[in-house]
Enzyme design. Structure first.
Site, short mmCIF file in Angstrom:
data_model
loop_
_atom_site.label_atom_id
_atom_site.label_comp_id
_atom_site.label_asym_id
_atom_site.label_seq_id
_atom_site.Cartn_x
_atom_site.Cartn_y
_atom_site.Cartn_z
N ILE A 231 4.27 15.60 5.73
CA ILE A 231 4.95 15.35 4.45
C ILE A 231 5.75 16.57 4.02
N GLY B 122 0.80 -1.22 0.00
CA GLY B 122 0.00 0.00 0.00
C GLY B 122 0.84 1.27 0.00
N GLY C 161 -2.60 17.29 3.23
CA GLY C 161 -3.40 16.25 3.87
C GLY C 161 -3.78 15.15 2.90
N LYS D 225 11.43 7.65 4.16
CA LYS D 225 12.54 7.52 5.12
C LYS D 225 13.85 7.18 4.42
N ALA E 66 -11.01 -4.53 -6.67
CA ALA E 66 -12.25 -5.13 -6.14
C ALA E 66 -13.41 -4.15 -6.29
N GLU F 56 2.72 27.63 4.58
CA GLU F 56 1.78 26.96 5.51
C GLU F 56 0.65 27.94 5.85
N HIS G 163 23.87 3.39 30.25
CA HIS G 163 24.74 4.53 29.99
C HIS G 163 25.82 4.14 28.99
N ASP H 9 -6.47 4.10 7.24
CA ASP H 9 -6.71 5.50 6.86
C ASP H 9 -8.15 5.77 6.44
N ALA I 149 0.57 4.23 9.85
CA ALA I 149 0.69 2.83 9.49
C ALA I 149 0.54 1.91 10.70
P1 FAD Z 1 -2.94 2.20 2.35
O1 FAD Z 1 -1.53 1.99 2.77
O2 FAD Z 1 -3.29 3.44 1.63
O3 FAD Z 1 -3.35 0.92 1.49
C1 FAD Z 1 -4.59 0.82 0.87
C2 FAD Z 1 -4.44 -0.14 -0.28
O4 FAD Z 1 -5.75 -0.48 -0.76
C3 FAD Z 1 -3.69 0.44 -1.48
O5 FAD Z 1 -2.60 -0.38 -1.79
C4 FAD Z 1 -4.72 0.46 -2.61
O6 FAD Z 1 -4.16 0.17 -3.87
C5 FAD Z 1 -5.67 -0.65 -2.15
N1 FAD Z 1 -7.03 -0.49 -2.67
C6 FAD Z 1 -7.85 0.57 -2.53
N2 FAD Z 1 -9.04 0.31 -3.11
C7 FAD Z 1 -8.96 -0.93 -3.63
C8 FAD Z 1 -9.86 -1.76 -4.37
N3 FAD Z 1 -11.09 -1.36 -4.69
N4 FAD Z 1 -9.44 -2.99 -4.75
C9 FAD Z 1 -8.19 -3.43 -4.44
N5 FAD Z 1 -7.32 -2.69 -3.74
C10 FAD Z 1 -7.68 -1.46 -3.34
N6 FAD Z 1 2.68 6.59 8.51
C11 FAD Z 1 3.45 6.27 9.56
O7 FAD Z 1 2.96 5.65 10.50
N7 FAD Z 1 4.78 6.59 9.59
C12 FAD Z 1 5.37 7.27 8.58
O8 FAD Z 1 6.57 7.54 8.63
C13 FAD Z 1 4.58 7.62 7.45
N8 FAD Z 1 5.13 8.26 6.42
C14 FAD Z 1 4.36 8.57 5.33
C15 FAD Z 1 4.94 9.24 4.28
C16 FAD Z 1 4.19 9.58 3.17
C17 FAD Z 1 4.85 10.31 2.01
C18 FAD Z 1 2.82 9.20 3.11
C19 FAD Z 1 1.99 9.53 1.89
C20 FAD Z 1 2.22 8.53 4.15
C21 FAD Z 1 2.98 8.21 5.28
N9 FAD Z 1 2.44 7.55 6.38
C22 FAD Z 1 3.21 7.26 7.47
C23 FAD Z 1 1.00 7.17 6.41
C24 FAD Z 1 0.84 5.68 6.07
O9 FAD Z 1 1.41 5.43 4.81
C25 FAD Z 1 -0.62 5.31 6.10
O10 FAD Z 1 -1.18 5.64 7.35
C26 FAD Z 1 -0.83 3.81 5.86
O11 FAD Z 1 -0.27 3.41 4.64
C27 FAD Z 1 -2.31 3.48 5.90
O12 FAD Z 1 -2.48 2.11 5.67
P2 FAD Z 1 -3.84 1.53 5.07
O13 FAD Z 1 -3.65 0.06 5.03
O14 FAD Z 1 -4.99 2.09 5.79
O15 FAD Z 1 -3.95 2.13 3.60
P1 NAD Z 2 -0.83 17.00 7.40
O1 NAD Z 2 -2.22 17.03 7.86
O2 NAD Z 2 0.22 16.43 8.27
O3 NAD Z 2 -0.36 18.50 7.07
C1 NAD Z 2 -1.02 19.31 6.15
C2 NAD Z 2 -0.59 20.75 6.40
O4 NAD Z 2 -1.06 21.54 5.33
C3 NAD Z 2 -1.17 21.32 7.68
O5 NAD Z 2 -0.16 21.96 8.43
C4 NAD Z 2 -2.22 22.32 7.17
O6 NAD Z 2 -2.39 23.42 8.03
C5 NAD Z 2 -1.59 22.74 5.84
N1 NAD Z 2 -2.54 23.25 4.86
C6 NAD Z 2 -3.79 22.80 4.57
N2 NAD Z 2 -4.32 23.49 3.54
C7 NAD Z 2 -3.38 24.40 3.16
C8 NAD Z 2 -3.32 25.40 2.15
N3 NAD Z 2 -4.34 25.61 1.31
N4 NAD Z 2 -2.19 26.14 2.03
C9 NAD Z 2 -1.14 25.94 2.87
N5 NAD Z 2 -1.15 25.00 3.87
C10 NAD Z 2 -2.24 24.25 4.00
O7 NAD Z 2 -0.87 16.29 5.95
P2 NAD Z 2 0.29 15.70 5.05
O8 NAD Z 2 1.60 16.30 5.42
O9 NAD Z 2 -0.20 15.82 3.66
O10 NAD Z 2 0.30 14.18 5.46
C11 NAD Z 2 -0.88 13.38 5.28
C12 NAD Z 2 -0.97 12.31 6.33
O11 NAD Z 2 0.02 11.32 6.07
C13 NAD Z 2 -0.70 12.81 7.73
O12 NAD Z 2 -1.86 13.24 8.36
C14 NAD Z 2 -0.14 11.61 8.40
O13 NAD Z 2 -1.20 10.91 8.98
C15 NAD Z 2 0.50 10.80 7.30
N6 NAD Z 2 1.97 10.92 7.37
C16 NAD Z 2 2.61 10.51 8.50
C17 NAD Z 2 3.98 10.61 8.59
C18 NAD Z 2 4.67 10.14 9.84
O14 NAD Z 2 4.04 9.44 10.61
N7 NAD Z 2 5.93 10.48 10.06
C19 NAD Z 2 4.71 11.12 7.53
C20 NAD Z 2 4.04 11.53 6.40
C21 NAD Z 2 2.65 11.41 6.32
#
Ligand code: FAD
Ligand code: NAD
Length: 462
Positions: free
Chosen positions: A186, A41, A269, A52, A118, A205, A441, A309, A317
């Protein structure tokens, strides 16, 4: 069309869905997992892991490009060269190893995996369209784990030079000038990484400060590091349009400004993936745009479950995985509920931020009188030897019985302290439990020990 039957059908092979399927398989439940794209995913393919990897590569490049820290320990290095396409290839090889690993784990758990999209028919059946043909699956339990996708801004739709996080993680050249809209997870993680890789980064921001999801004391060291990296952060600002290499922005004072940028990363977001696969037909109760669930991840329809999500914040995750494992256990007949004391949140910025449990403000609001203990890394020997003593650990506890309510840290590598923090909260630790635990330590975790001593009024090393 193939006709298949299963006890459990999981839609989505991200961390929520694949963990649910593995656990269901381990428990002997006949399970089918459907994934439309790649196993793992968002997290494994375009999220946690690739970001990372990029952050690590950026840190290494930066250490060589700005070698003062290396010089201080007697190292002199030549002019470094970056082959960014190779960096991205290395990142992709990690993704490939992990997604392949997920496939193997599913197989080991005797889960049948279908790669295809699906389409839900009703709460007990779905049609899967794969390259190999169509299958109709009848199931007893449906687990929706369809995840989320980047939210676009109407004025800056994705495409061309306007990038989603997925696009940014696939660039093969470091942009000269990168504008980042959104200083959340992000925007900050990738914005800093591209700055370290050599891009001129400007962050826009809307709210009055960066990383508004964390309290300001925690984000100050990150803001300082941004400034050191030469990143300009425009807070209280809004992006209006992007045209001919210029991002037009309204600043906090209402003035307009044009920021030169060859790429614009929009990270404002993520939104749940709830459309386009028949989910609407189930008419499930919603919570805003997300699927509404109870403490067992049950939706409003019997034997239809939702995890990760698609069910809302925090979109992390490890939350998706915990929900996935729990739902499998509930389907197998175990008594479980999602009643965790805390879900750790980590921002992998430089320095890293960890927050587990309640912030001081939230703790005060919920429990009245509180105690706070701080310990700075500048008094920690290990941090000094690692050449990064910025930041601190902070513990928040009830004043009356010293039960710990929140633990936070900002500093280099503090993500690895999150396990100790979460365990302390989950076990209902009091300040004395941490104070009386021997912490090895020299480690950064001694700052955790000292923060508890500080809250009790007798820190040893400050
Ligand atoms: P997803 O990982 O989004 O997986 C959903 C899957 O469902 C997808 O593979 C999609 O193809 C599949 N799917 C959807 N609809 C269908 C369908 N109809 N049929 C078949 N398959 C389908 N979280 C952290 O905890 N730590 C981090 O450091 C972190 N870093 C991130 C960095 C970035 C750039 C981003 C974008 C996200 C990050 N996240 C992080 C958030 C994390 O990736 C998500 O919270 C996590 O992947 C959610 O898992 P999920 O299983 O709910 O959904
Ligand atoms: P986020 O919700 O973390 O941040 C979005 C930021 O955009 C906020 O500060 C918000 O105030 C700002 N914003 C919203 N509308 C705006 C606009 N029109 N102009 C300027 N700023 C605006 O969302 P993200 O960074 O896109 O990440 C999405 C999700 O992915 C997070 O909520 C998080 O759950 C997950 N994620 C987690 C990690 C981690 O765990 N280290 C890393 C990456 C992503």
């Amino acid at each position: 069309m193939n006709e298949l039957r299963s006890k459990v059908l999981v839609i989505g092979g991200g961390p929520g869905g694949y963990v649910a399927a593995i656990r269901a398989g381990q428990l002997g439940l006949d399970t089918i997992l459907v994934e439309a794209d790649r196993l793992g995913g968002t997290c494994l393919t375009v999220g946690c892991i690739p970001s990372k990897a990029l952050i690590h590569a950026a840190g290494a490049a930066h250490a060589l490009r700005e070698p003062q820290a290396l010089n201080a320990i007697g190292l002199t290095v030549g002019r470094p060269e970056l082959d960014f396409a190779k960096t991205i290839g290395w990142k992709d090889s990690i993704v490939a190893r992990l997604t392949g690993g997920v496939g193997a784990l599913l197989k080991k758990a005797k889960v049948r995996t279908l790669l295809g999209s699906a389409q839900i028919v009703d709460g007990k059946s779905a049609i899967v369209r794969a390259d190999t043909g169509e299958s109709r699956i009848e199931t007893e339990h449906l687990v929706i784990a369809s995840g989320s996708e980047p939210t676009p801004l109407p004025a800056l739709p994705f495409g061309g030079a306007v990038l989603s996080s997925t696009d940014a993680l696939a660039l093969t050249e470091v942009p000269e000038a990168l504008a980042v809209v959104g200083a959340g997870y992000i925007g900050m993680e990738l914005g800093q990484a591209f700055a370290k890789l050599g891009a001129r980064v400007t962050i826009v921001e809307a709210l009055p400060r960066i990383l508004p999801l964390y309290d300001q004391e925690l984000t100050q060291p990150v803001a300082r590091r941004l400034a050191d990296l030469g990143v300009e952060a425009l807070v209280g600002a809004r992006a209006i349009s992007f045209d001919k290499g210029l991002l037009r922005v309204t600043e906090a004072d209402g003035k307009e400004r044009a920021i030169p940028a060859d790429k614009v990363l929009v990270a404002v977001g993520r939104r749940p993936r709830t459309a386009g696969f028949g989910l609407e037909a189930l008419d499930l109760a919603m919570s805003g745009p997300f699927l509404r669930i109870d403490d067992k991840c049950a939706t409003s329809m019997r034997n239809v479950w939702a995890i990760g999500d698609v069910t809302g914040e925090p979109m992390l995750a490890h939350r998706a995985m915990a929900q996935g494992a729990m739902v499998a256990e509930i389907i197998a007949g175990e008594r479980r509920a999602f009643d965790h004391k805390a879900i750790p949140a980590i921002c992998f910025t430089d320095p890293e931020i960890v927050a587990v449990g309640l912030s001081p403000e939230a703790a005060k609001a919920a429990h009245g009188e509180i105690r706070i203990g701080h310990f700075p890394f500048r008094a920690n020997g290990r941090a000094m030897t690692l050449q990064d003593d910025e930041g601190f650990v902070r513990v928040v506890a009830r004043a009356d019985n010293h039960v710990v309510l929140g633990i936070h840290a900002v500093g280099a590598g503090v993500s690895e302290l999150s396990a100790a923090f979460s365990l302390a909260l989950e076990m209902g630790a009091r300040l004395e439990d941490i104070a009386l635990t021997i912490h090895a330590h020299p480690t950064m975790s001694e700052a955790f020990h000292e923060s508890a001593l500080a809250a009790l009024g007798h820190p040893l090393h400050v």
